[in-house]
Write a protein that holds these residues in place. Sequence first.
Motif, PDB file in Angstrom:
ATOM      1  N   LEU A   8       0.833  -1.207   0.000  1.00  0.00           N
ATOM      2  CA  LEU A   8       0.000   0.000   0.000  1.00  0.00           C
ATOM      3  C   LEU A   8       0.868   1.258   0.000  1.00  0.00           C
ATOM      4  O   LEU A   8       0.604   2.213  -0.737  1.00  0.00           O
ATOM      5  CB  LEU A   8      -0.933   0.014   1.211  1.00  0.00           C
ATOM      6  N   ASP A  11       2.839   1.434  -3.456  1.00  0.00           N
ATOM      7  CA  ASP A  11       1.948   1.763  -4.576  1.00  0.00           C
ATOM      8  C   ASP A  11       1.475   3.213  -4.498  1.00  0.00           C
ATOM      9  O   ASP A  11       1.443   3.920  -5.508  1.00  0.00           O
ATOM     10  CB  ASP A  11       0.728   0.829  -4.607  1.00  0.00           C
ATOM     11  N   SER A  12       1.130   3.668  -3.307  1.00  0.00           N
ATOM     12  CA  SER A  12       0.656   5.046  -3.173  1.00  0.00           C
ATOM     13  C   SER A  12       1.786   6.040  -3.398  1.00  0.00           C
ATOM     14  O   SER A  12       1.573   7.110  -3.979  1.00  0.00           O
ATOM     15  CB  SER A  12      -0.011   5.268  -1.813  1.00  0.00           C
ATOM     16  N   LYS A  15       2.313   7.077  -6.901  1.00  0.00           N
ATOM     17  CA  LYS A  15       1.356   8.079  -7.376  1.00  0.00           C
ATOM     18  C   LYS A  15       1.774   9.487  -6.961  1.00  0.00           C
ATOM     19  O   LYS A  15       1.339  10.461  -7.567  1.00  0.00           O
ATOM     20  CB  LYS A  15      -0.048   7.769  -6.849  1.00  0.00           C
ATOM     21  N   LEU A 102       0.165  13.548   1.937  1.00  0.00           N
ATOM     22  CA  LEU A 102      -0.310  12.370   1.212  1.00  0.00           C
ATOM     23  C   LEU A 102      -1.806  12.462   0.937  1.00  0.00           C
ATOM     24  O   LEU A 102      -2.267  12.124  -0.151  1.00  0.00           O
ATOM     25  CB  LEU A 102       0.022  11.099   2.000  1.00  0.00           C
ATOM     26  N   LEU A 106      -2.847  12.479  -2.863  1.00  0.00           N
ATOM     27  CA  LEU A 106      -3.476  11.259  -3.358  1.00  0.00           C
ATOM     28  C   LEU A 106      -4.983  11.378  -3.518  1.00  0.00           C
ATOM     29  O   LEU A 106      -5.592  10.570  -4.218  1.00  0.00           O
ATOM     30  CB  LEU A 106      -3.156  10.080  -2.427  1.00  0.00           C
ATOM     31  N   ALA A 109      -7.524   8.317  -3.410  1.00  0.00           N
ATOM     32  CA  ALA A 109      -6.670   7.130  -3.267  1.00  0.00           C
ATOM     33  C   ALA A 109      -6.069   7.024  -1.865  1.00  0.00           C
ATOM     34  O   ALA A 109      -5.504   5.983  -1.510  1.00  0.00           O
ATOM     35  CB  ALA A 109      -5.555   7.146  -4.312  1.00  0.00           C
ATOM     36  N   PHE A 110      -6.203   8.083  -1.068  1.00  0.00           N
ATOM     37  CA  PHE A 110      -5.698   8.066   0.305  1.00  0.00           C
ATOM     38  C   PHE A 110      -6.788   7.505   1.204  1.00  0.00           C
ATOM     39  O   PHE A 110      -7.433   8.206   1.962  1.00  0.00           O
ATOM     40  CB  PHE A 110      -5.263   9.470   0.733  1.00  0.00           C
ATOM     41  N   VAL A 114      -4.635   2.980   3.425  1.00  0.00           N
ATOM     42  CA  VAL A 114      -3.381   3.598   2.980  1.00  0.00           C
ATOM     43  C   VAL A 114      -2.849   4.512   4.078  1.00  0.00           C
ATOM     44  O   VAL A 114      -1.657   4.485   4.405  1.00  0.00           O
ATOM     45  CB  VAL A 114      -3.576   4.365   1.650  1.00  0.00           C
ATOM     46  N   GLU A 115      -3.722   5.293   4.666  1.00  0.00           N
ATOM     47  CA  GLU A 115      -3.306   6.187   5.749  1.00  0.00           C
ATOM     48  C   GLU A 115      -2.711   5.404   6.917  1.00  0.00           C
ATOM     49  O   GLU A 115      -1.662   5.764   7.462  1.00  0.00           O
ATOM     50  CB  GLU A 115      -4.479   7.037   6.226  1.00  0.00           C
ATOM     51  N   TRP A 118       0.751   4.132   6.035  1.00  0.00           N
ATOM     52  CA  TRP A 118       1.742   5.209   6.086  1.00  0.00           C
ATOM     53  C   TRP A 118       2.033   5.614   7.532  1.00  0.00           C
ATOM     54  O   TRP A 118       3.188   5.881   7.887  1.00  0.00           O
ATOM     55  CB  TRP A 118       1.265   6.424   5.287  1.00  0.00           C
TER      56      TRP A 118
END
Length: 138
Positions: A8, A11-12, A15, A102, A106, A109-110, A114-115, A118
């Motif tokens: 994750l 990939d993020s 972007k 982010l 993003l 997409a965030f 994903v958060e 991160w």
Amino acid sequence: MTPDKIALVQDSFRKVVPIAGLAADIFYDRLFETTPEVRSLFPADMAEQKGKLVQMLAIAVNGLTKLDEIVPAVEGLGRRHGGYGVTPAHYDAVGAALLHMLGQGLGEAFTPKVEAAWAETYALLAGVMIAAQEKAAA
């Protein structure tokens, strides 16, 4: 970190790379807005510093699958930051600015997953930096 969380983050980050300059602007704008006392720790001309931010993020993100190889560099970064006047308390503000950047970069997409990935990544790396900084100061 689990392989899914690493994926994750990686990939993020891919972007974010195309908007790296904007992302660095968002990061530092947020950091200085929320923690103005750290502004004096940085040079007046932030161009080089913004490049270093993106470069270090890339190294960290790409190295998540081989943490043992990047830990010495992360420890060195922590020791250097201690010499610049960074305190362990500053790491929370940096983490918040990173997540803000982010989220802005993003957009949809965030996702919460994903958060969370991160946040875990940052906590892990910041912990290594703080430990190295504190050990160097002792």
